[in-house]
Scaffold this motif. Structure first.
Motif: not given
Length: 573
Positions: A181-197, A202-211
């Motif tokens: 029954s979960i309704q996902i807002n595709p524009n909300d942050m649901h993935i948080l990735l820390f990248t050192s590159g 390192a920065k936390g990169i906020c990604l959505s399902h839409k991304n």
């Protein structure tokens, strides 16, 4: 004249729409229900399959248990080796809350730091990482739930994925619909990735399902991924390059995912699983190419390898066909495409694979772009370019110089929401709707993108000249004497000028062949490298000349995606 990127729009493969990863999960289970989604090995090494419908059921059961543990709308960290349990956890966590994939190569203090920064309420991981975190539990900012990806480590403080899936199935049978029954807002942050590159902190990169989903659908329009696709997963799945292209895209298209047992088992696994696709970095592709050439040289006359033409072009057609067939067989017999990214690759390697009957598609992306921005594809490619913009993504060059080179800026639904709890850094990279990548490049008349370097790695001389180290590294890497190298700008005491220096890890096998002996002295290596640098400098204007070099005895330090770290321990000459 019509540009290639405009012609490409008339050739796109048809795709189906998905709004979020739950939508992708359910639609794939419906479309490919009883098809194999994963091929795995049991404890005895026997290969078995998991169907799409079973994968969907496992995600649903795990997600239901996570909700019952009070983790709905919470951050959940995930750390471990590539595998079925990892991707099952990724789907469940990103649907019920926010998933925080963490690099398993990090020190435990860094892992705990990311858990704390992300305010994770649970950590899902391989038993050895769970154990290490439990041993340092006092460093955590809050109490969290521990969940083991395997069954080998279990105590009163730890759940296991298997037990949670079993509990979730029981809840589902009782009529629990909290997950479905979960309704996902595709524009909300649901993935948080820390990248050192390779640069900066390192920065936390906020990604959505839409991304993520927009990137999947864009790639699917230009590279054919379908029920015939079999992928061997080699690169670390916490990285969005492997996760999006090597997992999510494959599950979207109805293909099969298999897992490498380790870098030394790549050849064995290729022949076991017979993949059609391999997602890789240049180092891996170059090693495959070296093995192919080395093997052929042992069994074929030297005359085929002695001129400017590619060795295949030097062969009579009947032999050419036999050689291509044998090479394909040595790579499992089913390989069609190598997707290569994360660093620059010699275009001669790309061309060579095409001549051998394989596609080698180089692309360009960033974690901030979910990740792909541009790519060579099934319709158009240029070996020295990273390709054309993927569908629905734009790029252009900001403030190009007289040669057309400038910072690459990007716009599209794949571009991140921003940096986690860091509005200042976010504002620094977004201007008037464009994301400023920090990468330098230019665009040719056909719309193909070429990467020349990174803004942060540019060496600036005293008189204002800009030097892109990647350009000089390219010339050094052309020599078989060089296994790895990095070019740096170095300043000396009481001298305001910046000098171009190089660190070089030599290819000792080549030196032994060249000098016809097993014991090669440091002086002999230095003499040959000095001559090489002299030849490279002849190709460069004076201000780009390599002034000094250092021979190192160990490979240069790399990130988990095999990019050489430009900063850090490589700074000292």
């Amino acid at each position: 004249m019509e540009r290639k990127q405009d012609i490409l729009k008339t050739k796109y493969f048809k795709v189906h729409n998905v709004t979020d990863l739950k939508d992708l999960l359910y639609k794939s289970a419906e479309r490919y229900k009883n098809r194999t989604a994963f091929k795995l090995k049991d404890k005895n090494g026997k290969i078995y399959g998991i169907k799409y419908i079973s994968f969907k059921n496992d995600v649903e059961a795990l997600g239901t248990s996570l909700i019952n543990l009070g983790l709905r709308d919470k951050s959940i960290s995930l750390i471990g080796k590539n595998g079925y349990s990892w991707i099952t956890s990724y789907f469940a966590a990103s649907i019920i809350g926010t998933v925080v994939p963490i690099d398993k190569e990090l020190h435990v203090d860094d892992v705990i730091n990311f858990i704390n920064i992300s305010e994770s309420k649970a950590i899902i991981g391989d038993s050895k990482y769970i154990k290490a975190i439990l041993e340092n539990k006092q460093k955590l900012n809050t109490d969290i739930t521990f969940i083991s990806l395997d069954d080998s480590f279990f105590n009163e403080n730890t759940n296991t994925i298997k037990s949670l899936i079993d509990e979730g199935n029981s809840k589902l049978k009782e009529g629990d619909i909290s997950f479905s029954s979960i309704q996902i807002n595709p524009n909300d942050m649901h993935i948080l990735l820390f990248t050192s590159g390779t640069t900066g902190n390192a920065k936390g990169i906020c990604l959505s399902h839409k991304n993520i989903c927009s990137n999947i659908m864009s790639v699917a329009q230009i590279v054919k991924v379908d029920k015939t696709t079999v992928v061997l997963s080699i690169l670390p799945v916490h990285h969005t390059y492997e996760c999006t292209l090597g997992h999510l895209l494959v599950l979207y298209g109805g293909g099969i995912i298999t897992y490498c047992d380790g870098l030394r088992y790549i050849n064995k696994n290729i022949n076991e699983y017979k993949p059609s696709f391999i997602i890789c970095v240049p180092l891996l592709l170059e090693n495959v190419h070296k093995k192919i050439v080395s093997t052929l040289k042992k069994s074929l006359p030297e005359k085929y390898f002695n001129n400017e033409k590619h060795f295949i072009d030097n062969m009579p057609i009947p032999l050419r066909l036999i050689v291509k067939k044998k090479i394909k067989k040595s790579l499992g017999g089913n390989i069609k495409t190598f997707i290569v990214g994360a660093a620059a690759i010699n275009p001669k390697i790309i061309e060579s694979f095409y001549k051998l009957g394989f596609k080698a598609l180089q692309g360009y992306g960033l974690t901030e772009c979910s990740p792909l921005v541009a790519g060579n594809n099934d319709f158009f490619y240029k070996a020295d370019s990273v390709g054309l913009p993927i569908p629905n993504v734009e790029y252009k060059i900001n403030n190009p110089d007289s040669d057309g080179t400038g910072e690459i800026i990007v716009k599209g639904p794949n571009v991140m929401l921003g940096y986690y709890n860091d509005p200042e850094s976010t504002d620094n990279v977004f201007k008037k709707g464009w994301f400023y990548t920090g990468d330098l490049g230019y665009i040719d008349d056909d719309g193909f993108l070429y990467i020349t370097g990174r803004c942060k790695s540019v060496i600036v001389t005293q008189n204002g000249k800009n030097i892109y180290p990647e350009e000089i590294e390219y010339y050094l890497n052309e020599s078989p004497l060089v296994s790895e190298c990095i070019v740096l700008g170095v300043n000396y005491e009481n001298d305001r000028e910046t000098y171009v220096n190089a660190k070089i890890f030599p290819n000792m096998d080549i030196f032994k062949q060249l000098l016809s002996k097993d014991n090669v002295s440091e002086n002999e290596i230095s003499k040959e490298i000095k001559h090489l640098i002299s030849e490279v400098n002849k190709k460069l204007p004076n201000y780009k000349h390599i002034k000094n070099f250092k021979i190192v005895k160990e490979p240069l330090e790399k990130t988990t995606t095999q990019k050489i770290k430009r900063f850090g321990n490589n700074l000292s000459m």
